[in-house]
Design a protein around this motif. Structure first.
Motif, PDB file in Angstrom:
ATOM      1  N   GLN A   1     -79.538 -14.050   0.301  1.00  0.00           N
ATOM      2  CA  GLN A   1     -80.203 -12.749   0.452  1.00  0.00           C
ATOM      3  C   GLN A   1     -81.053 -12.614   1.727  1.00  0.00           C
ATOM      4  N   ASP A   2     -81.861 -13.628   2.017  1.00  0.00           N
ATOM      5  CA  ASP A   2     -82.799 -13.516   3.152  1.00  0.00           C
ATOM      6  C   ASP A   2     -82.307 -14.217   4.415  1.00  0.00           C
ATOM      7  N   ARG A   3     -81.080 -14.682   4.390  1.00  0.00           N
ATOM      8  CA  ARG A   3     -80.588 -15.370   5.588  1.00  0.00           C
ATOM      9  C   ARG A   3     -80.267 -14.368   6.687  1.00  0.00           C
ATOM     10  N   THR A   4     -80.438 -14.821   7.913  1.00  0.00           N
ATOM     11  CA  THR A   4     -80.146 -13.982   9.071  1.00  0.00           C
ATOM     12  C   THR A   4     -78.831 -14.430   9.693  1.00  0.00           C
ATOM     13  N   PHE A   5     -78.394 -13.653  10.661  1.00  0.00           N
ATOM     14  CA  PHE A   5     -77.189 -14.050  11.408  1.00  0.00           C
ATOM     15  C   PHE A   5     -77.380 -15.434  12.018  1.00  0.00           C
ATOM     16  N   GLN A   6     -78.580 -15.659  12.578  1.00  0.00           N
ATOM     17  CA  GLN A   6     -78.856 -16.955  13.210  1.00  0.00           C
ATOM     18  C   GLN A   6     -78.771 -18.071  12.179  1.00  0.00           C
ATOM     19  N   ASP A   7     -79.265 -17.793  10.972  1.00  0.00           N
ATOM     20  CA  ASP A   7     -79.209 -18.811   9.911  1.00  0.00           C
ATOM     21  C   ASP A   7     -77.765 -19.195   9.602  1.00  0.00           C
ATOM     22  N   VAL A   8     -76.926 -18.180   9.360  1.00  0.00           N
ATOM     23  CA  VAL A   8     -75.578 -18.504   8.882  1.00  0.00           C
ATOM     24  C   VAL A   8     -74.661 -18.980  10.006  1.00  0.00           C
ATOM     25  N   ALA A   9     -74.735 -18.294  11.174  1.00  0.00           N
ATOM     26  CA  ALA A   9     -73.852 -18.697  12.274  1.00  0.00           C
ATOM     27  C   ALA A   9     -74.384 -19.953  12.948  1.00  0.00           C
ATOM     28  N   GLY A  10     -75.700 -19.969  13.206  1.00  0.00           N
ATOM     29  CA  GLY A  10     -76.299 -21.097  13.924  1.00  0.00           C
ATOM     30  C   GLY A  10     -76.259 -22.385  13.138  1.00  0.00           C
ATOM     31  N   LYS A  11     -76.433 -22.281  11.822  1.00  0.00           N
ATOM     32  CA  LYS A  11     -76.450 -23.498  11.003  1.00  0.00           C
ATOM     33  C   LYS A  11     -75.097 -23.755  10.341  1.00  0.00           C
TER      34      LYS A  11
END
Ligand SMILES: C=CC(=O)SCCNC(=O)CCNC(=O)[C@H](O)C(C)(C)COP(=O)(O)OP(=O)(O)OC[C@H]1O[C@@H](n2cnc3c(N)ncnc32)[C@H](O)[C@@H]1OP(=O)(O)O
Length: 299
Positions: free
Chosen positions: A113-123
């Motif tokens: 829910q609170d993940r960002t693009f950077q969270d999902v793509a970057g990690k």
């Protein structure tokens, strides 16, 4: 001949185990997943050996309160168990199941829910998910209840899908303002065709086990309380064959999805030739002519 032997031997090796493990560990570290690896106990899975010869690995998704929503911790545990069964020479085939109510209701929405693009793509979110599709030993999904979103996708990563009569398959990500991320727009159309896949991913509706059978998404439908046993019976049959030849055969079928027909036929022929570099091919044909059961040695 040496080249063929090497080719045949490569099907038995747990190749890229190190890189897979490294990737899973890095996912664990990034998402702060803590699990006591030394106890062999899992928080989100039940793991057993089944079959008269205990040659079937049964993995049960066990997060009932969340309908087996596929949180990061669960997917990392699943990758670990697959690695363990891959190394276990006594295991020839796996069965993946959930509960009567849900095989899996998808990726964990609350976690995402609170993940960002950077969270999902970057990690590199979802990196642990590819482990199942890469498994060398065949995996049968025994699906009861909801197989939605990521739940439908992990079923499709398995080699065979058996469904209980009340199973429901769907890709409802569109209702959450996102799209499938682990095969719902790629594997599904290859299996059920573009029209039905498009309808499912664009409307977010689900289909019954009977419709999934009709569309070719599942190979058999059974009463709810027998589907796991039926999957185990099939897994025992697969496990009674040469593990080396089973891996070669699985690889050949999977190539049919990636290749043109001509390239696939060429690949199949080379693998077929490769079986002649194995002891098990010799044993299988000798056993036939001697009218006895083959005694495969996975060599
Ligand atoms: C990007 C990839 C994805 O996979 S996104 C996820 C795709 N899946 C979904 O959108 C399905 C979401 N779930 C549902 O629509 C429903 O839960 C249901 C139709 C599967 C079942 O409905 P029912 O009314 O029988 O149960 P509840 O909705 O009350 O669910 C029980 C309990 O489970 C939690 N839960 C269900 N699915 C998920 C999920 N995917 N992620 C996280 N949690 C999930 C739900 O919130 C309830 O928990 P509670 O503590 O009571 O809130």
């Amino acid at each position: 001949m040496a080249a063929l032997r090497n080719l045949a031997a490569s099907f038995c090796k747990p190749t890229s185990l190190l890189s897979r493990t490294a990737s899973v560990l890095s996912v664990s570290a990034r998402y702060n997943i803590v699990r006591c690896m030394s106890t062999g106990k899992y928080e989100y899975l039940l793991v057993e050996k089944k079959g008269a010869k205990e040659n079937v690995g049964l993995i049960t998704l066990n997060r009932p309160k969340a309908l087996n929503a596929l949180c990061d911790g669960l997917m990392v545990e699943l990758a670990d168990v697959l690695d363990d069964f891959d190394k276990d020479e006594g295991i020839g085939c796996l069965v993946l199941t959930g509960s009567t109510r849900a095989f899996a209701a998808g990726a964990d929405i609350k976690e995402m829910q609170d993940r960002t693009f950077q969270d999902v793509a970057g990690k590199n979110f979802l990196s642990a998910w590819s482990r199942l599709a890469a498994n060398k030993k065949p995996v049968i999904a025994a699906v009861n209840g909801h197989a939605l979103g990521g739940g439908c996708e992990i079923a499709m990563m398995c080699d065979i899908i058996y469904a209980g009569e009340k199973a429901k398959f769907g890709q409802p990500e569109i209702l959450l303002g996102t799209i499938p991320g682990a095969g719902g727009t790629q594997r599904l159309p290859r299996v059920v065709g573009k029209s039905l896949a498009m309808e499912l991913v664009l409307t977010g509706t689900s289909i019954s086990a009977a419709d999934a059978l009709n569309a070719g998404l599942v190979s058999k439908v059974y009463p709810v309380d027998t589907v796991v046993d039926e999957a185990i019976k099939t897994a025992e049959k697969i496990s009674s064959n040469s593990k080396m030849i089973v891996a070669m055969c699985k690889e050949a079928v999977n190539r049919s999805y990636e290749n043109t027909l001509q390239e696939g036929l060429l690949f199949e022929k080379k693998i077929f030739y490769g079986t002649f570099a194995t002891n098990d091919r010799k044993e299988g044909m000798t056993a036939f002519t001697e009218k006895r059961k083959a005694n495969f040695t996975d060599s």
